[in-house]
Design a protein around this motif. Structure first.
Motif, PDB file in Angstrom:
ATOM      1  N   ASP A 144       0.848  -1.196   0.000  1.00  0.00           N
ATOM      2  CA  ASP A 144       0.000   0.000   0.000  1.00  0.00           C
ATOM      3  C   ASP A 144       0.884   1.246   0.000  1.00  0.00           C
ATOM      4  N   ASP A 200     -10.539   1.795  -0.445  1.00  0.00           N
ATOM      5  CA  ASP A 200      -9.569   1.011   0.329  1.00  0.00           C
ATOM      6  C   ASP A 200     -10.223   0.258   1.488  1.00  0.00           C
ATOM      7  N   VAL A 258      -8.063  -2.386   3.473  1.00  0.00           N
ATOM      8  CA  VAL A 258      -7.583  -3.566   2.743  1.00  0.00           C
ATOM      9  C   VAL A 258      -6.064  -3.492   2.595  1.00  0.00           C
ATOM     10  N   GLY A 259      -5.380  -4.511   3.035  1.00  0.00           N
ATOM     11  CA  GLY A 259      -3.922  -4.522   2.986  1.00  0.00           C
ATOM     12  C   GLY A 259      -3.403  -5.118   1.697  1.00  0.00           C
ATOM     13  N   ASN A 261      -3.216  -4.103  -1.321  1.00  0.00           N
ATOM     14  CA  ASN A 261      -4.005  -3.976  -2.550  1.00  0.00           C
ATOM     15  C   ASN A 261      -3.490  -2.839  -3.437  1.00  0.00           C
ATOM     16  N   ILE A 263      -3.367   0.214  -2.795  1.00  0.00           N
ATOM     17  CA  ILE A 263      -4.135   1.454  -2.612  1.00  0.00           C
ATOM     18  C   ILE A 263      -3.967   1.929  -1.175  1.00  0.00           C
ATOM     19  N   GLY A 264      -3.627   3.195  -1.009  1.00  0.00           N
ATOM     20  CA  GLY A 264      -3.743   3.849   0.288  1.00  0.00           C
ATOM     21  C   GLY A 264      -2.970   3.205   1.417  1.00  0.00           C
ATOM     22  N   VAL A 265      -3.714   2.758   2.417  1.00  0.00           N
ATOM     23  CA  VAL A 265      -3.146   2.322   3.690  1.00  0.00           C
ATOM     24  C   VAL A 265      -3.495   0.856   3.929  1.00  0.00           C
ATOM     25  N   THR A 266      -3.059   0.352   5.060  1.00  0.00           N
ATOM     26  CA  THR A 266      -3.491  -0.980   5.463  1.00  0.00           C
ATOM     27  C   THR A 266      -3.998  -0.939   6.892  1.00  0.00           C
TER      28      THR A 266
HETATM   29 CA   LIG Z   1      -4.855  -0.566   1.118  1.00  0.00          CA
END
Ligand SMILES: [Ca+2]
Ligand SMILES: [Ca+2]
Ligand SMILES: [Ca+2]
Ligand SMILES: [Ca+2]
Length: 655
Positions: A144, A200, A258-259, A261, A263-266
């Motif tokens: 991420d 996310d 969502v980890g 993936n 995108i963004g954060v986990t």
């Molecule tokens: Ca994520």
């Protein structure tokens, strides 16, 4: 700070633009993280200098200094190998039979590894020569792009933090990254579901298939809510928990963005099912009603087979929970009876919850975990509440980066004990995925015992610890003890005298406690009877009735001590005699009631008499033991109508 405390316990946001602007930075930093993990993991924080006590050389391409793996061709004899080694000053450390003619060689100091590789490879008898490369347990670092902003998972010194002051999430994810078969409930301002579920969070937000694919306007699966595809809204009374504030989307992301993936954060759990219940409105306020209906929704769905192990509850104080609420207490107790933890933020008033009770985190129920906030240097965040008897542990809560719904699909930093609690609720989900045999008691105790002892948490939390996910998953032989009740400022009346005493997941055994003045010794038990709310949870309890005001000291059999000062009314009764057959009479003698108040006397749960206190608050009343009373010990309780402090004594029925 009641005005702020009223709201979900998040503080100043740096939102929107900040998150967006930071993306470019995040990408380049993320790349750095990936490189570091491939090359021996060694972040700058903890370089690996030795392996098995041997020095490591080779910089990023780490290998054991002074040693080489060389495989000689199959027709080369042992004596020929020894001669070649000797010519280069090398000796055999080990020969392997699973790979014929492979030797581990010790090199002379004069020969470095690249030179030795070249020298051996020039020999026609050698198949190959290579360094003895160093490997390391895999740190599971997600891809991420903003993972590197989440210092709570892996602290590399972000925002001036101390590397390593984190919950060891990367090590925990080696063991489990969660499971969608595990669910966590969210009581908050909702989760971004409009115009679509936050990108996310989408894969992890509950999808109630019969409703998502059902008939609009119809309660397809019969749970009492129409079109509850992703959850419900108990503050606006509809079936769309869309977040119109931002707070809930943030706490959801800490539990389970969502980890891995891209995108963004986990989240703490990469994979988990988040069940949103919107209990707080677009100004961040909720009601006891909106909370209790959410808890009911969670309980109903647990009964329907959804494996909800915990809820996150990042709210407290005014407006909805200023005072003790028996109905909210009862609802949270119901969660316990359904195996659901209640993780609660400790509050953002910089206050001691032992002295100034803060609800709901202060409800003395075994399934409640109260969470203080720590910062990226493992200090208590300045705003965080605390309490030696009331706040379980700390978790990251300062400058926490997570999903946000303003703007939609956004990300933001928020600070607050609101941000700390979902680290813990997310860990409950991760632990359950890792070990599905754990019930709420094991989950809670592992969360408490698995934390790292931190000076900043000692003396101000029950455990003295800051959450550590890896520690919880690998807990072994960690004892944790902490007195829970009474609080330092105690009331009169019969009340629990209780302490937490665990060894990792399990209860650690019984205790006695001697109370002075008086010198009475009590045995604390974990049997779920009388003052002990739940059996086998590692909380040991007895009933205590202070019969005079003053300061009491509690000396535990493990050497620990605690104290409490009792002020105000101290109603106290004794029975004369205190044993006899069914149908016999006894006199209830008491003092410490309010003058002239009406006092009700009960035998177990049954009213057997009333009397009126005299002008100095004393009573004397003859009671008849019920004819059908069974042999054994029974509770006789006297409660004044105005003082309302139940006061208990024991009557032993003989036959
Ligand atoms: Ca994520
Ligand atoms: Ca429905
Ligand atoms: Ca429907
Ligand atoms: Ca217990």
């Amino acid at each position: 700070m009641h005005g702020i405390a009223a709201k979900p316990q998040g503080m100043a946001a740096r939102r929107g633009g900040f998150g967006r602007r930071s993306t470019a930075v995040a990408l380049s930093l993320a790349a750095t993280v990936v490189v570091a993990s491939v090359l021996s993991t060694a972040s700058a924080a903890s370089p690996i200098r030795t392996v098995g006590g041997r020095p490591i050389a080779g910089g990023a391409h780490a290998y054991v200094a002074g040693q080489l793996l060389v495989r000689f061709k199959g027709d080369v004899s042992g004596s020929a190998i020894d001669r070649m080694n000797a010519s280069l000053g090398a000796t055999t450390v080990r020969a392997y039979h699973i790979v014929p003619n492979l030797r581990l060689l010790q090199l002379p100091r004069s020969l470095d590894i690249p030179a030795a590789v070249a020298a051996f490879q020039r020999l026609p008898e050698v198949m190959y020569a290579e360094p003895d490369f160093v490997s390391h347990i895999d740190d599971t670092t997600p891809n991420d792009p903003s993972f590197n902003l989440q210092w709570g998972w892996k602290n590399t010194g972000q925002l001036g933090g101390t590397p390593g002051d984190d919950v060891d999430a990367v090590k925990a994810w080696d063991l489990s990254t969660g499971s969608s078969t595990v669910a966590v409930g969210l009581l908050d301002t909702g989760v971004q579901t409009q115009p679509h579920v936050h990108t996310d969070l989408a894969a992890n937000v509950w999808n109630n298939a019969p409703e998502c694919n059902g008939v609009p306007g119809v309660d397809d699966e019969g749970d009492g809510y129409v079109d509850d595809c992703h959850g419900i809204d108990t503050i606006n009374h509809d079936s769309d928990p869309d977040d119109d504030f931002g707070h809930g989307t943030h706490t959801a992301g800490t539990m389970g963005a969502v980890g891995n993936n891209g995108i963004g954060v986990t989240g703490m759990s990469w994979h988990v099912t988040i069940v949103p219940c919107k209990s707080h409105d677009n100004t961040g306020n909720g009601t006891n009603d909106s909370l209790i209906e959410c808890l009911q929704f969670m309980q109903d769905w647990k009964d329907r087979g959804l494996n909800i192990v915990s809820t996150n509850n990042s709210y407290g104080g005014c407006l909805e929970a200023c005072d003790y609420s028996q109905s909210l207490y009862d609802a949270i107790k119901g969660q316990m009876q359904h195996g659901i933890l209640y993780v609660a933020s400790a509050g953002n008033d910089s206050a001691n919850n032992d002295i100034t009770p803060k609800y709901p985190t202060n409800y003395c129920l075994p399934n409640v975990i109260g969470v203080a906030a720590t910062d990226n240097n493992d200090s208590r965040a300045g705003f965080s509440n605390y309490g030696l008897h009331t706040v379980s542990l700390g978790a990251p809560g300062q400058s926490v980066y997570s999903t946000y719904s303003n703007p939609d699909d956004g990300f933001a930093y928020l600070s607050g004990t609101s941000m700390a609690a979902p680290h813990v609720a997310g860990l409950a989900g991760l632990l359950e995925a890792f070990n599905p045999s754990l019930d709420w008691r094991g989950l809670k105790n592992l969360i408490l015992a698995g934390g790292e002892v931190k000076p900043s948490m000692q003396g101000i939390t029950v455990t003295g610890r800051r959450m550590n996910a890896y520690g919880s998953m690998t807990c072994s032989n960690v004892p944790v003890f902490g007195p829970l009740r009474p609080l330092p400022n105690a009331t009169g009346g019969t009340q629990p005298l209780s302490a937490l005493n665990i060894m990792c997941a399990a209860p650690a055994g019984g205790l006695t406690v001697t109370v002075t003045p008086g010198g009475t010794t009590f045995t604390l038990t974990d049997n779920g009877k009388n003052a002990d709310i739940a059996a086998g949870d590692g909380i040991y309890s007895a009933s205590w009735t202070p019969c005079a005001t003053g300061t009491y000291t509690f000396s535990y059999s493990n050497g620990s001590t605690d104290s409490a000062t009792v002020t105000g009314l101290v109603p106290c009764i004794r029975l004369q005699p205190s044993s006899g057959p069914p149908g016999s009479t006894a006199t209830v003698k008491g003092r410490g009631f309010s003058p002239n108040e009406s006092v009700t006397i009960m035998f177990d749960a049954r009213v057997i008499g009333t009397t009126t206190a005299n002008g100095t608050g004393s009573i004397s009343k003859v009671i008849t033991i019920p004819g059908g009373a069974t042999r054994g010990t029974h509770a006789v309780t006297a409660t004044g109508a105005t003082s309302n402090l139940p006061t208990q004594s024991r009557f032993k029925v003989t036959t």
